[in-house]
Structures are given as C-alpha cells and as structure tokens.
Design a protein around this motif. Structure first.
Motif, PDB file in Angstrom:
ATOM      1  N   THR A  37      -1.068  -2.381  -7.768  1.00 54.11           N
ATOM      2  CA  THR A  37      -1.769  -3.393  -6.986  1.00 54.11           C
ATOM      3  C   THR A  37      -0.798  -4.279  -6.224  1.00 54.11           C
ATOM      4  O   THR A  37      -0.964  -4.510  -5.026  1.00 54.11           O
ATOM      5  CB  THR A  37      -2.624  -4.263  -7.918  1.00 54.11           C
ATOM      6  OG1 THR A  37      -3.280  -3.400  -8.840  1.00 54.11           O
ATOM      7  CG2 THR A  37      -3.631  -5.046  -7.148  1.00 54.11           C
ATOM      8  N   PHE A  88       2.308  -3.683  -5.405  1.00 56.00           N
ATOM      9  CA  PHE A  88       3.012  -2.916  -4.389  1.00 56.00           C
ATOM     10  C   PHE A  88       2.119  -2.731  -3.165  1.00 56.00           C
ATOM     11  O   PHE A  88       2.532  -2.945  -2.028  1.00 56.00           O
ATOM     12  CB  PHE A  88       3.408  -1.554  -4.964  1.00 56.00           C
ATOM     13  CG  PHE A  88       4.091  -0.648  -3.995  1.00 56.00           C
ATOM     14  CD1 PHE A  88       5.409  -0.890  -3.638  1.00 56.00           C
ATOM     15  CD2 PHE A  88       3.432   0.440  -3.450  1.00 56.00           C
ATOM     16  CE1 PHE A  88       6.047  -0.057  -2.741  1.00 56.00           C
ATOM     17  CE2 PHE A  88       4.072   1.267  -2.550  1.00 56.00           C
ATOM     18  CZ  PHE A  88       5.385   1.022  -2.199  1.00 56.00           C
ATOM     19  N   ALA A  89       0.876  -2.381  -3.432  1.00 52.62           N
ATOM     20  CA  ALA A  89      -0.041  -2.154  -2.321  1.00 52.62           C
ATOM     21  C   ALA A  89      -0.247  -3.438  -1.533  1.00 52.62           C
ATOM     22  O   ALA A  89      -0.291  -3.422  -0.306  1.00 52.62           O
ATOM     23  CB  ALA A  89      -1.377  -1.633  -2.852  1.00 52.62           C
ATOM     24  N   GLU A  90      -0.327  -4.562  -2.247  1.00 50.39           N
ATOM     25  CA  GLU A  90      -0.540  -5.812  -1.526  1.00 50.39           C
ATOM     26  C   GLU A  90       0.641  -6.149  -0.638  1.00 50.39           C
ATOM     27  O   GLU A  90       0.483  -6.538   0.517  1.00 50.39           O
ATOM     28  CB  GLU A  90      -0.799  -6.941  -2.525  1.00 50.39           C
ATOM     29  CG  GLU A  90      -2.276  -7.091  -2.816  1.00 50.39           C
ATOM     30  CD  GLU A  90      -2.541  -8.007  -3.986  1.00 50.39           C
ATOM     31  OE1 GLU A  90      -1.579  -8.592  -4.522  1.00 50.39           O
ATOM     32  OE2 GLU A  90      -3.710  -8.105  -4.366  1.00 50.39           O
ATOM     33  N   THR A 104       0.630  -3.947   2.310  1.00 51.81           N
ATOM     34  CA  THR A 104      -0.391  -4.305   3.277  1.00 51.81           C
ATOM     35  C   THR A 104       0.088  -5.454   4.153  1.00 51.81           C
ATOM     36  O   THR A 104      -0.073  -5.426   5.369  1.00 51.81           O
ATOM     37  CB  THR A 104      -1.680  -4.729   2.547  1.00 51.81           C
ATOM     38  OG1 THR A 104      -1.974  -3.741   1.578  1.00 51.81           O
ATOM     39  CG2 THR A 104      -2.823  -4.854   3.500  1.00 51.81           C
ATOM     40  N   VAL A 111      -2.094   3.777  -0.492  1.00 51.49           N
ATOM     41  CA  VAL A 111      -1.577   2.516  -1.038  1.00 51.49           C
ATOM     42  C   VAL A 111      -2.341   1.339  -0.441  1.00 51.49           C
ATOM     43  O   VAL A 111      -2.718   0.404  -1.140  1.00 51.49           O
ATOM     44  CB  VAL A 111      -0.066   2.417  -0.756  1.00 51.49           C
ATOM     45  CG1 VAL A 111       0.410   1.000  -0.971  1.00 51.49           C
ATOM     46  CG2 VAL A 111       0.695   3.354  -1.670  1.00 51.49           C
ATOM     47  N   LEU A 112      -2.606   1.419   0.857  1.00 48.78           N
ATOM     48  CA  LEU A 112      -3.326   0.307   1.472  1.00 48.78           C
ATOM     49  C   LEU A 112      -4.766   0.242   0.982  1.00 48.78           C
ATOM     50  O   LEU A 112      -5.337  -0.837   0.869  1.00 48.78           O
ATOM     51  CB  LEU A 112      -3.297   0.439   2.997  1.00 48.78           C
ATOM     52  CG  LEU A 112      -1.933   0.292   3.653  1.00 48.78           C
ATOM     53  CD1 LEU A 112      -2.068   0.316   5.155  1.00 48.78           C
ATOM     54  CD2 LEU A 112      -1.257  -0.984   3.221  1.00 48.78           C
ATOM     55  N   VAL A 124      -5.879   0.848  -1.937  1.00 53.11           N
ATOM     56  CA  VAL A 124      -6.022   0.403  -3.326  1.00 53.11           C
ATOM     57  C   VAL A 124      -6.422  -1.059  -3.413  1.00 53.11           C
ATOM     58  O   VAL A 124      -7.263  -1.426  -4.224  1.00 53.11           O
ATOM     59  CB  VAL A 124      -4.710   0.655  -4.097  1.00 53.11           C
ATOM     60  CG1 VAL A 124      -4.712  -0.073  -5.413  1.00 53.11           C
ATOM     61  CG2 VAL A 124      -4.521   2.129  -4.332  1.00 53.11           C
ATOM     62  N   VAL A 125      -5.829  -1.904  -2.569  1.00 50.07           N
ATOM     63  CA  VAL A 125      -6.024  -3.347  -2.761  1.00 50.07           C
ATOM     64  C   VAL A 125      -7.171  -3.934  -1.962  1.00 50.07           C
ATOM     65  O   VAL A 125      -7.405  -5.122  -2.037  1.00 50.07           O
ATOM     66  CB  VAL A 125      -4.757  -4.127  -2.376  1.00 50.07           C
ATOM     67  CG1 VAL A 125      -3.730  -3.993  -3.445  1.00 50.07           C
ATOM     68  CG2 VAL A 125      -4.235  -3.675  -1.046  1.00 50.07           C
ATOM     69  N   GLN A 126      -7.870  -3.109  -1.209  1.00 43.75           N
ATOM     70  CA  GLN A 126      -8.908  -3.688  -0.364  1.00 43.75           C
ATOM     71  C   GLN A 126     -10.081  -4.172  -1.194  1.00 43.75           C
ATOM     72  O   GLN A 126     -10.449  -3.570  -2.191  1.00 43.75           O
ATOM     73  CB  GLN A 126      -9.398  -2.651   0.646  1.00 43.75           C
ATOM     74  CG  GLN A 126      -8.309  -2.162   1.567  1.00 43.75           C
ATOM     75  CD  GLN A 126      -7.565  -3.304   2.221  1.00 43.75           C
ATOM     76  OE1 GLN A 126      -8.159  -4.268   2.661  1.00 43.75           O
ATOM     77  NE2 GLN A 126      -6.245  -3.196   2.272  1.00 43.75           N
TER      78      GLN A 126
END
Lengths: 780, 544
Positions: free
Chosen positions: A548, A550-552, A555, B302-303, B305-307
C-alpha cells in the motif's frame, strides 16, 4: 462417466441446496448427505479393483485449444483422498444440519459446502495438471466464502481474505510451476508428466519448477512459513473447520506433493525443502499450540503440526516414510475430524470456547466424552489406535532417513510429546475434574452432532484393530501410486520391541508429565510472545502495508496530474529509445552532403532558427504565432528552391490557414505568465535541444537512403498521362491516393463536428450557476 | 477497388447508421430522439453479422480483419447499451415537463455519432493494408473520443480530462505518424505487403527500425502503455463511467490491432526448432516491447492497489491488462501453424474480446448505480462503500460485478483465466520465462484490488445511510447482464472463439517466407540460421 458424475454432482446439488433446505427444514443435512454417502459407497466398491492395480480414467473435452480437458482418473492415491472427502463430507453435512439448525443462511452454507466438496473431488481426481489447478483455485474460493460465512464479523472477513490471499498467491506460483513443467514435459496430462521423470529432472528449469510448485503446496497445506492463515481460518463455523481445515482442503497440497513425487521427488532440493519445511512446521505448530487456550485454535495448531509431520514423511521419501505419511493422512483425518466436531459440540451445547473455563462435563455429556477420549487418544498416539500405528511408522522411517536422521527423530519425538499435551487439553480437561458453570446449561448433544465424531473415532480404533481389511487396501495402493513402484509396507499395530517404540513411549511419558504439570510451563510459553514481531503473521501484515505504501508513493510520483511532467517523460523516453539506432548506425557518414550547401540554404536555415527562437521566447501570443508562421514559410522556401512549386503552394496555403486559426483561438486567451523556474526552463531547453538533435539525426539518416526518393519522380511522370493534371500534389491528393484523401476529409469533418459540439457545451455550462471556475487548462 | 469496398461493407453500414443517428437525434419528438441508442445498436449488430460472413482482409493477417471487426461491432453493441442516458438527461426531463425543445441544447445526436465514428475507426484499423490508411483509421478512432470525454459529464473535471487527452493524443499521433514516414523512407512503400517483403528480403535497416520504434511508442498512447499511459488516470476519472468503459476498450483494441499489423511487417519467425527458441523480432524492438510490457503491467497494478474509487481501480487496471497483452505480442504467432496455446497473437486477439466483455460487465455494475448529489442532481457512485452488500440488495448488478471482477483477476474457471493462460503458455513457448514470471507476480498484485470488489459486494452488509439508487436506464443493467452471460458461457464453451482467434492470427508473411520458392534462396538459408542462434540473429539482419 461415473468419475465425471462424481465431480459434477456436487456442483449441481450445491445449486439446489438452498431450495432443498427450505423444503425439508431440519432434515436437510441428512438428505443432502445422501449424495456424498453414495459417492463414498461407489468409491468403496472400487477399492478392491484399484488395490489390484487397475486405474479408472475418463476424458471429456473442455477447452482443447489450451490442452484443458475434463479428464479424471482413479488410482490408489486419488481413491484414498476421494473417500476421505466424500465420507467425511457426508458426516459433516449431517453435523452442519444440527450445528446450524434454524440459522437463516443454512441453505447457503450447504451450498458452499457442496461446492467445496465438488471442487475438492475435482482436485484429487483430475488427470491433467491444469484441470487440477482450476479445481484447486475453486477450493480456495469456496474456502474464502466459508471462512467469511459469518460475514457480519470483521475478524471473519479479514481471516477469509488472509486465507485467500495466501493460498491464492501460492496458487499463482504453482500455476507458473505447472505451466513450466507442462512446457518441459510437453504435456499437461499427469500420467504423461509422471512418465517423463528423466526429461524433467535433467532440465535446467527443474529447480524453478520444484520451488514454484512447492510454494503452492506449502501455502495450501499451511507449511511453515505460510502456516499462519490456518489458525485465523478458525473464524469459520466449526463444521467448516472440521471439514476444510483439518481433513480435506489443507491436505490438497499434501496430495499434490504425493502425486508429483514420482516425477519431481527424490532430488536433493525436493528432499531438503520437504523435510526442512515439514520439520519446521511440525515444531512450530506444536510449540504455538502451547500458548492457546481456545479449543479450535489449539486444534488448528496441532493440525499444522500434523501436516508438517506428513510433509516430512514425503520428504524423507523412502518406501517406509511414504507409507507412514499416507497412514498418517488417514489417521489424522479420522481423529482430527472427530476432535473438531467434538469441540464444536461442546461450544454448541455450553456456549464456551475456552478450555480454561471448561471442566467436569463428563456427567452432562457422557457419550461425547467417550468419543472425545477415543479421538484424543489416537492423536496422543496411544495404542491400539490408528494414530499410534502412524506415529510408530513415522518414527521408524525418521530413524532411517537418508538426511539428518537424528535431528528429524528428535524433533518428531518432541512434537509427539506436545501433541499428547494438546490431546489432553482438548479431550481430557473439559470432561474431567470438578464441574464448572457454563454460559448455557450443558447437556448431551443431539444425534446429528454425535454421529460424525463418533463414527470417525470408532473408525480410528477399527483401522488399527483390523488393518488387513480396512487400512491396507487403502494405504498400500496410495503408497504405491506415490512411490511409482509397488509398496510392501503394511499397516500393523505391533512391530516388536524396537527403538521407535521406545521413543514413542518416551514421548508419551513426557507428554503426560508436561500435561500434568502444565501450570508451571504456561508462563514460559507466554514469554515467547515477544517473538511475535518476527512471526510470519507480522510479515504478512508488513507486506500488505508495504504494498500500500509503495503504491501510494508511486501514485504521487507518477501521477502528478501535470501535463508537463508527463511530456518530459514521454520526450525523454522517445529520445532515448530512438537515439539507439541513430548512434549505432553503421554506414557512410551523413555529413558528406553538407559541402554542397548554397548560401541561400544557409540563409533560410538561419531565418527558420531565428523565428523558432522568437516563437519560444515571445512574451505575447500573437508574436509567437507570427514567428511560428515565419518558420513555416522558411520551410516552404526550401520547397521553392528545390523545384517543388506544387508542394510549396500547398504548404503556403496550409500555413496561412493555420496562422488564421491560431489567431482566432488564441485571441481569447490571457497573456503568457511566467510559471516555471529558471532551473525548470533550463531543463526544458535541454530536453528540447535533445529532441531537436534526434529529429535532425533522423532526417540526415533518412536522406542517406536513396530508395526513398524514387517514388516522387515516378509520380511526377505519371501525373499528366494518368491523372490529367499538371499540379502533382493535387493529382496525388485527388487521384492517386483519393481513398486516403477521403479518409482525411472524413477525419477533418469529424474534428469540425467535435469542435461544434464542444462550443455547444460551452453555452450550456455558462448557464449553470453552480459551475465552478475553470481549473488549470480548463477551457480551450 | 471493388474488392476493397466489399471488405468495407461493415464499416459502411456503421457509417450510414451514424448519418441516420445524427439526424434522428435532433428530432423534436422525444421518443424518436430516444431511438438513437437502438438504431446504433442495430447498425452495429448488422455490421457484426456482415463482418463475420465477410471476406478476409488483403493485408498480412487476412483472418484478423473479419474477426476484429466482428468483436468490435458486437462489444460496440454492449457499449452503446451501456452509454444510455449519459447525455441529455436534464434536457429530456425539461422537455417532458413541457419545456420547449431546443436542438442547440441537446447532445444526443453527436454523442451517439461520435461513438459510432470511433467504432468505425477501430474497425477500419482492422481493414488497413497501408500505413496511411492505418494512420487515418487510428485518428478516426481517437478524435471522437476526445469530444466524448469532454461532453460526458457536466463537471470541469471532464473538460480538463478532455484537454489533456487531446494534447497527449495529438502528440502520440505525431510520433507514430513520423514513425510511419520513416518506415516509408526506409522501405520505399506504404503498402504492408510490399514493406514486409522488402524487409524479408533485405533485412531491416536503421531508418525502418527507427520508424518502427517511433510507431510503437506513438501507438502506446492508444493502448495506454508506458510511456504514454499518463493520461489514463486523469482521463478515465474525468469521464463518465460508461465513456470510461468505452475508452478502456475501443482505442485499446485499435492500438493492439495496429501493433500486430506493424510487427507483422518485421515478422516473428520462430523457426521450426521449438527448443532453441529463436526470436527474429529485431532485438531492439523485442527489448522495447519487453520493457514496455513489464513496466506497463507493474505500474497499472501498483497504482490500482491504493485507489479508493472503484472506477479508478478499473481504469488503472486497464493499463495492467495492456501490459499482459504485450506479452502475447512479443511471443508472436509461434511456429507456422502453431496451436492456440503457443500463438501469442491469437492469445492477444482472444484476450481483447474477453477483456471487452469483462470490462463492460464491471463498468455496467458501476454505471447501473447512482447517488443524489448535494444539489439533488444524480452523481456517479465513487466509493467502495456504495458497493457494499450489492449482491443482496441488487443481485443482478452485484453478481455481474463479482463475476466480472473475479474474471478480470484471472480466477479459474472463469473466462479471464482462460484468456490469460495462453499469454502465459505462448510466453513460455517463446522463451520469455522472466517476463512470464513478472506477469505472474502482477497477477498476484491484481488479486489485492479485484478481490475487494468481490468481498465488498458479496460479504459485507450495506452501509448505513442512504443506499445508492439504481440508475433509471435499464439498458445499462441489460448490457451488464449480457456481458455476464457471455463471460460465464465462454468460460465453458470458449473453444469456438479460441479457434476463431487462432485462425485470425495466421500471418501470411511468415507463411510466404516459409516457402522455399523465395527469390533469394541464399537469404533463406540465412533466415534458418538466424532462427537457430537467437543472439546473433538481430545483428545480422540489421546489418544487411
């Protein structure tokens, strides 16, 4: 045909289960149990023919393009597992009927249970690894639904997701392994794969295949370090824990390891991974159980430990060890299924789950206490029960293990001692001692709750007492299928006085002693809590958090929302990638043409450069547009000089048109504002220069290929005779490439239509009182 | 010329429908105006039937033309159903309350005609046998989508999205147009068949290679792949859900068709020896596509996942799906006559159809729900909370969402698994083990967010507070239902579609090259040699 019907019937009945439940009420469990009972009956009828070495197999097309078919086979190994799945399945359905009597979603539970049973039967009967995988994942999904059955509770949902993630991710690794194995072996059929042992083991990918497949098996069978999901899965109602998480689903990984042993087994990697993981799981499960006081979690950890013992047996890989592992599978399914159902019955009748608060139930539930004692004695390894025989066989084979025999034997003895303690806690402690009040008034459970555990416990005695009739016909063919050759080890209760018996006696003695003095040891177990931060559970949560976080961060970094950042990346990538063929180009130098430049060329080039510079630096939009137009005119002059007046004419009209359009549109925009810093500007200049260099290089390279110029002469010559036109460009546009021109006109017309609709949109938005101020780049 | 026209009959039908819709959509009669969707769907359906029974194309992959046209037209029917009610909702309400109809205030005619134009463009891509044609077809696909994004909602966010989409789209178009020009410069022809035979005979020169690289980078805009994927986040979020579903399928399909056609110019030629896998895709192109594939699927996943918004999750994951399909492009069609499981192009073609269906299904579930905004106007749902307990509350939408998201995850025995599997197997067969493992890891990451849809809809109870309402457009739910039925039935009877995609993926060019009667037999021997030594192959061919 029958095999297909066995697998499919579970799914069909699952769909009908909610209606059956609604129609038959409290008898639903008994009625639905008829199907698994019938399947078990059919399988029992096949025992003798399978034991004599016959294999039943069928194949139907499913997706032939991918080599996936509905092909099933029944050999010794499949038979043992299928019999456990259907037999225990029938008992579980009856048990669930009593356990969840009157529950509003009982029909749904039956539906999921039958779905699971069908998938599990598919796993053990599949004759094709991809088909096996499909059913394998279905068991993960149904397990997810079953663990999350009580979905109002947050813990149940989290546990369901955890189990699915762990087994699902393991399943993906396994899929990769199975695909690679199928690629190397040239087939996905299990019998073909098993016959290609030499090809598989000598291939460079063999270690990868082994590891990937084992990851799948380990996650499914809760082997260390993936064991943590299993205790969590105890959030499920007890019938589910008894069925999925002790006797069947967690043995799917064991099944696949046994199934593939003839193809992948007995390599060093295989041996070390299986014995290592098995021994670690066995010890971890037994030790972690010491800290638990909830009935079901105690049983879960002892299941983990038992699964480790079985894996270790498969890893040792000798004939004796394989037979011992198979015997252990059977013995464990019988006593653990029974113990789980006993634990559920206690909970159901008393409302209490904590062992520490249970005592003296013997008088209230005499039958249940006998059942519990029988099953627990088997787990503890007391003779004359199935658990005893399996333990003896396992100790015997650990003593003769080809690798680290002493360490394995010691670990096994310790685990056996600790399993005695667990057995005492779950089956002795609640029933004996002084009576204690329970939340609900304790009384004997109904027949539906007694039948399952009772029958399994009695079977545990029976297989040990008459092994020739009940155990050998099941265990020997299964061991033979696992070994790939005939097995000669027999399941018998008395092996004479030997070292294994001595160790067994020591383990039992120590176990009883520890149980009796457990109050002294408990603080010790509690002290290990500090290690929890390093536990796999902590790692699991750590991985979740890492993904989470890492993804944030990604983004934020990648998706800035600013067009300019996007453009920078796009330009840099393009320049970088395209420069490669430019730089590595081998051929005549491209600069030799430069000597012939005329002064007029240089003059125009300077003019173009100056206008481009002016366009970039202009403070005013109008100025920038005019400068851009100048650059375009400069290019047109090149056409004029190099004798292409037609092209020049076309280009001039296009340039003029674009300038007019530009001015019309940009007139409405505000003046430029300086938004970027000096460093930002410098960066942009550098990127622009690199882009320009790339384009220049490409142009130089293109001109050094003479073939490109031939077409223009040809078109010029054909222009008048074929097209009756003297302006070559026009002839090309309306004649030679008329189709393309039509396409272009269409595209332009659509663009115009688009602009028109957008203009309409603007009017509409202006009417809105609530329309907020346009954000960056809002209206063009 | 008449043969080419016969090939274009489906596109002509759609185009005629477009013209009719453009007029009908302006009718003062509300009932007539509302028939736009039905008219569009019927036109597309007829076009699909004509495409299925139509002639094969005249390019390098003749079978591709009818297959892709039929897929686009059929999924186009579902998309047209899905976009019902996206525009003109308030205007219709005003008129039915007795307001005066004003043609200048409606957008229905343009909206539907842009959808049809874009679909026509995508279908034309499949008919392309020439670089210029391909360029025009790609532009025809994209131009209407810029407008669709902008007009799909009333917010300024849509406008910002539209502007960004347009700028980056124009840049992408410029890049691949320049690439096309360089390919022409390097080979002297714009016709696919000629270019392929020149490259087959003389090898690929640097200028053509540079052209191919630019073309691939430019087209990566259409498929939302790295490095042109940036717009996806902002644009998919800014557009209305049904339009986002459209963007995730139509330009992507056009882009993949173009990439297949472009790469077929260079050819894959895996040689006949399966064990010593030989790539003759030039090593630079293979490397480029390899990196693009790995980065695209990873970034997309990856992008996603956090949405926190389901729509954005689906949007980002659509990037990842492009990454998966690139694996099939690298694997190529395998040996001449290779089976479906070893044919990466067939895998891509099948995946496109499967993805289209799953995508429509998932978006239909989102578009089938709405909330009341603060000003009483309907707004899209924008959080997972709105999906809680959907299976119990609205079983049709709920189960459509669950099945489609699990299928998108690639869970057996659903369609998504059977469409991802050939990508794996063809990747392995062509020796791309590492890439296949990257893809496996990515499928694992995808589990994190796709399972969320299933968990929220199936297991959780509806949240307190006002529940989302059903959008008053039965066509949307209907498109979801059709997608659901197709996803489930293709999971069990998908073989016919696999056979069709397998037939569509036969590259004539490699067949021509496999025939020994080539004008330069000496070069032929070189080709065989190339296939046996993969490392040396590209260098030799490039040097030629």
């Amino acid at each position: 045909m029958t095999l297909l019907a066995i697998v499919i019937s579970g799914f069909v009945l699952a769909v009908a289960a909610p209606w059956v439940t609604r129609a038959t009420g409290k008898y639903a469990g008994w009625i639905l149990a008829a199907l698994p009972a019938a399947i078990a009956g059919y399988l029992i009828s096949q025992v003798s023919s399978v034991a004599s070495g016959q294999t039943v197999s069928v194949a139907y097309q499913w997706i032939p393009g991918l080599g996936i078919d509905l092909s099933f086979m029944l050999d010794g190994l499949s038979l043992l597992f299928a019999l456990m799945i259907s037999g225990i399945g029938a008992l579980i359905l009856i048990y669930a009927g009593g356990y969840l009597a009157g529950h509003p979603h009982q029909g749904r539970l039956f539906c999921f249970l039958l779905l699971f049973m069908g998938s599990m039967l598919g796993v053990v009967l599949a004759a094709n690894v991809l088909t096996l995988f499909v059913f394998w994942e279905l068991t993960s999904i149904t397990s997810y639904l079953l663990i999350g059955f009580d979905h109002r509770r947050k813990e149940a949902r989290a546990a369901a997701l955890q189990a699915l993630l762990v087994t699902g991710l393991g399943g993906l690794a396994m899929l990769a392994g199975l695909l690679l194995m199928g690629h190397v072996a040239g087939s996905y059929s299990i019998s073909e794969i098993l016959s290609r042992r030499d090809v598989l083991q000598s291939h460079a990918l063999a270690p990868a295949i082994t590891v990937l497949i084992l990851v799948g098996c380990f996650t499914k069978s809760a082997q260390f370090p993936f064991h943590f999901w299993l205790p969590g899965a105890m959030e499920a109602p007890t019938p589910i824990s008894a069925y999925l998480h002790s006797s069947t689903m967690v043995k799917a990984g064991i099944y696949l390891m046994a199934r593939l042993t003839p193809a992948l087994g007995s390599t060093e990697l295989w041996q070390w991974l299986l014995t290592g993981a098995g021994a670690a799981t066995m010890l971890a499960g037994a030790l972690l159980a010491m800290r638990e006081s909830y009935l079901k979690r105690l049983l879960a950890y002892s299941t983990v430990s038992a699964l480790g013992i079985i894996t270790m047996g498969l890893g040792i890989g000798t004939e004796k060890a394989i037979s011992a592992a198979i015997a252990f599978i059977l013995a464990h399914a019988l006593y653990k299924g029974s113990l789980f159902m006993v634990a559920g019955a206690i909970d159901h009748e008393t409302g209490e789950k904590d062992v520490d608060k249970l005592s003296g139930l013997r008088s209230a539930m005499p039958i249940l206490s006998i059942v519990a004692l029988l099953a627990a004695a088997s787990q503890a390894g007391f003779p004359p029960l199935a658990g005893f025989v399996a333990k003896e066989m396992m100790l015997e084979s650990a003593l003769h293990a080809p690798i680290i025999a002493v360490a394995l034997t010691a670990a096994l003895t310790l685990s056996a001692a600790l399993l005695v303690v667990v057995a005492g806690l779950v089956a002795f402690k609640p029933f004996f001692g002084g009576e204690r009040p329970t939340p609900r008034h304790a009384h004997e459970p109904p027949l539906s709750l007694l039948l399952g555990p009772g029958l399994l416990a009695i079977l545990g005695v029976a297989v040990a007492l008459v092994p020739g009739t009940l155990a050998d016909p099941l265990i020997a063919p299964a061991a033979s299928a696992t070994l790939g050759t005939e097995s000669h080890t027999h399941f018998k209760i008395w092996h004479g006085f030997n070292l294994a018996l001595g160790l067994s006696a020591i383990a039992t003695g120590v176990g009883v002693l520890v149980y009796a003095t457990r109050s002294r040891w408990m603080p010790l177990a509690g002290a290990t809590a500090g290690l929890d931060r390093l536990s796999p559970t902590a790692c699991y949560h750590g991985v979740l958090r890492f993904v989470t976080a890492f993804a944030e961060s990604q983004t934020r970094m990648i998706q800035t929302g600013r067009l300019r950042d996007y453009l920078i990346v796009i330009f840099l990538v393009t320049i970088g990638v395209v420069s490669y063929p430019l730089i590595t180009r081998v051929g005549p130098p491209v600069w030799n043409e430069l000597g012939t430049l005329h002064w007029l060329d240089v003059g125009i080039a300077v003019l173009i450069l100056l206008s481009a510079f002016a366009a970039v630096t202009a403070k005013n939009r109008l100025l920038a547009i005019i400068a851009l137009g100048m650059a375009g005119l400069g290019v047109t002059m090149f056409y004029v000089i190099y004798a292409a007046p037609d092209l020049a004419l076309t280009q001039i009209s296009i340039e003029a048109l674009s300038v007019v359009l530009f001015v019309l549109v940009f007139r409405r925009l505000p003046d430029f504002r300086s938004l970027s810093s000096r460093a930002g500007k410098l960066r942009d200049v550098l990127i622009a220069c690199a882009g320009g260099a790339m384009m220049a290089g490409l142009v130089l390279m293109a001109t050094s290929y003479p073939s490109a110029t031939s077409v223009s002469r040809d078109l010029a010559e054909r222009s008048y005779p074929d097209g009756h036109g003297k302006n070559v460009v026009n002839v090309i546009l309306v004649d030679f490439r008329a189709m393309d021109t039509m396409g272009e006109i269409t595209v332009l017309a659509i663009a115009a239509l688009g602009v028109y609709s957008l203009l309409k949109l603007r009017d509409r938005i202006d009417e809105q009182p609530s329309a907020s101020a346009p954000s960056a780049g809002g209206r063009a | 010329m008449s043969e080419k026209l016969a090939l274009l009959v489906p596109e002509i039908i759609v185009f005629l429908t477009t013209c009719i819709v453009m007029v009908v959509g302006l009718s003062p009669n509300l009932a007539v105006r509302r028939s736009c969707g039905l008219l569009s769907a019927s036109g597309l359906f007829i076009a699909a039937i004509l495409a299925i029974n139509g002639p094969a194309g005249d390019g390098l992959l003749p079978g591709l033309t009818p297959y892709i046209k039929a897929v686009i037209a059929l999924i186009g029917v579902l998309l047209v159903m899905l976009v019902a009610g996206t525009v003109d909702r308030e205007e219709d309400a005003r008129v039915s309350r007795g307001g005066v109809f004003n043609a200048l205030r409606t957008n229905r005619a343009e909206f539907y005609s842009f959808i049809l134009f874009s679909l026509t463009g995508a279908m034309l891509c499949a008919s392309a046998s020439d670089l210029i044609w391909l360029f025009l077809a790609l532009e025809l696909t994209s131009l209407p989508t810029y407008v669709l994004v902008t007009m799909s909602t009333r917010g300024t966010r849509s406008q910002e999205a539209g502007v960004k989409y347009f700028f980056l789209g124009a840049l992408g178009a410029a890049v691949f147009l320049y690439g096309f020009a360089l390919i022409y410069g390097g080979t002297g022809s714009t016709k696919f068949v000629d270019i392929a035979s020149i490259i087959a005979q003389q090898g690929i020169n640097q200028i053509t290679l540079a052209g191919m690289i630019l073309a691939i980078i430019g087209v990566s805009f259409k498929i939302a792949a790295v490095p042109m994927h940036f717009y996806t986040a902002d644009v998919y979020q800014g557009a209305a859900s049904p339009v986002t579903a459209f963007l995730a399928f139509v330009p992507k399909t056009a882009g993949f068709v173009s990439l297949i056609l472009l790469l077929a110019l260079v050819g894959w030629d895996h040689g006949t020896d399966k064990v010593s896998v030989g790539h003759t895709l030039p090593s630079q192109l293979r490397l480029l596509l390899w990196v693009m594939a790995a980065l695209t699927m990873t970034i997309g996943n990856v992008l996603a996942v956090v949405q926190s918004s389901p729509k954005r999750v689906l949007a980002y994951s659509s990037i990842a799906h492009s990454g998966y399909m690139l694996v099939g492009l690298i694997a190529g069609p395998g040996d001449y006559g290779a089976g479906f499981a070893h044919n990466g192009i067939a895998a891509v073609l099948f995946y496109l159809a499967a993805y289209g269906l799953m995508n429509v299904g998932a978006f239909a579930a989102l578009a089938g729900l709405e909330r009341r905004g603060r000003d009483g106007r309907p707004v899209e749902i924008d959080s997972f909370d709105d999906l809680r307990g959907l299976c119990a509350g609205r079983p049709l939408l709920g189960w459509t969402l669950v099945v489609c998201s699990l299928s998108l995850l690639g869970l057996p025995p659903l369609l998504g698994f059977f469409s991802k599997l050939p990508l794996f197997t063809s990747g392995i067969a062509s020796g791309e083990i590492v890439l296949v493992i990257v893809m496996g890891i990515n499928s694992a990451i995808a589990a994190f967010y796709y399972l969320r849809f299933a968990a929220v809809a199936m297991l959780e109870d509806p949240s307190d507070g006002p529940k989302p309402l059903a959008a008053p457009f039965p066509a949307r739910a209907m498109s979801g239902l059709v997608a659901l039925v197709l996803v489930i039935s293709l999971s069990f009877f998908g073989d016919a579609l696999m056979k069709a995609s397998r037939n569509a993926a036969v590259v004539e060019g490699s067949g021509v090259r496999a025939v020994p009667a080539s004008p330069s037999p000496g070069h032929k021997a070189g080709d065989r040699h190339d296939a046996a030594s993969p490392a040396a192959a590209p260098a030799q061919r490039v040097g030629a």
